[in-house]
Design an enzyme around this catalytic site. Sequence first.
Site, PDB file in Angstrom:
ATOM      1  N   LYS A 176      -2.587  10.990   2.941  1.00  0.00           N
ATOM      2  CA  LYS A 176      -1.644  11.984   3.151  1.00  0.00           C
ATOM      3  C   LYS A 176      -1.788  12.754   0.837  1.00  0.00           C
ATOM      4  CE  LYS A 176       0.750  13.672   6.874  1.00  0.00           C
ATOM      5  NZ  LYS A 176       2.414  13.987   7.179  1.00  0.00           N
ATOM      6  N   VAL A 195      -8.632  -6.728   4.250  1.00  0.00           N
ATOM      7  CA  VAL A 195      -7.607  -7.736   5.417  1.00  0.00           C
ATOM      8  C   VAL A 195      -8.936  -7.275   6.461  1.00  0.00           C
ATOM      9  CG1 VAL A 195      -5.811  -7.796   6.962  1.00  0.00           C
ATOM     10  CG2 VAL A 195      -5.724  -7.902   4.674  1.00  0.00           C
ATOM     11  N   ASP A 223       9.531   3.192   6.354  1.00  0.00           N
ATOM     12  CA  ASP A 223       8.162   4.413   7.185  1.00  0.00           C
ATOM     13  C   ASP A 223       7.627   3.362   8.063  1.00  0.00           C
ATOM     14  OD1 ASP A 223       7.051   6.813   7.707  1.00  0.00           O
ATOM     15  OD2 ASP A 223       5.417   6.239   6.458  1.00  0.00           O
ATOM     16  N   ASN A 238       1.525   1.178  10.367  1.00  0.00           N
ATOM     17  CA  ASN A 238       1.062  -0.082   8.990  1.00  0.00           C
ATOM     18  C   ASN A 238       1.918  -1.458   9.070  1.00  0.00           C
ATOM     19  OD1 ASN A 238       4.058   0.685   9.343  1.00  0.00           O
ATOM     20  ND2 ASN A 238       3.882   2.969   7.154  1.00  0.00           N
ATOM     21  N   ASP A 246       1.403  -0.412   3.008  1.00  0.00           N
ATOM     22  CA  ASP A 246       2.210   0.819   2.622  1.00  0.00           C
ATOM     23  C   ASP A 246       3.408   0.905   2.421  1.00  0.00           C
ATOM     24  OD1 ASP A 246      -0.437   2.507   3.403  1.00  0.00           O
ATOM     25  OD2 ASP A 246       0.334   2.799   4.740  1.00  0.00           O
TER      26      ASP A 246
END
Length: 286
Positions: free
Chosen positions: A71, A176, A220, A225, A237
Amino acid sequence: MHTPHPTGDIDPFFVFDYAPLHAADDLSTDQRLTTYWDVEAGHRGPAPVPPWVVQDSGAIDTELGVLKTGKEADVFLLERTASTPGTDAACLLAAKRYRDADHRSFHRSARYTEGRGVRRSRDQRALAKGTTYGRAVAAGRWAHAEWEAMCHAWEVGLPVPYPVSIQGTELLMEFVGEPDGTAAPRLAQVTGDPPLLAHLWDQTRDVVLGLAGQGWAHGDLSAYNLLVHGETLVVIDLPQVVDVVANPQGADLLHRDCTTVTAWFLRRGLDADAEELFTEALALAL
């Protein structure tokens, strides 16, 4: 080449074969000279710089494809190849590029940015009004917030990808995954036996408590994540990291992190207690 730890949260992606070029005037449209030495010293990653990072000032960055779309930002796979004669040094990087001023999803940042200052009054007014300039400021704030969080997290030993450099709204970090460009899976994609799940739960607790020890909530956190490379967990993130004390909603966001990640393990039959984790994390954060 080093063995990276998890940073891509996508389906496996395989590197295209290509022949890197080293003369600037011969670069193709998917290549550029490295930006590593173009940025200010404070915009390069913390010392000591891992030996796998190619720091050659004449190195070539070649874009290999899209790793993830989101987003607020898109993530691309780059290979950095040294230009020093007689060496074949190269490394894979993830380039996270925050969206331009026309993207409108930054309105959700208000919940996370309470307690963060904006130095210039012009920027604060533009953010409040949601102008084109304000949206550009928002993109830059997200990128720099993530950069600062990753640098600090790396320095205190939290499991994040190494932050290589930041320029504008592009953040370069450790890729990664595997040397062939296959990204590490998200925790949400992982299936395993009870011992593996228990091992991953222990690491998840360590992430929550490690962030809390810095006074932070991820804000979040979820199985989307948290990435798994082998049996090692890495958190990504981080732009919305909040100060649990300075942000009026900090404790609520910390509680949500604990509840969300615990629920994932509970659904897989693991005995995990969200309230116990929250109580322990909150005590560390305050």
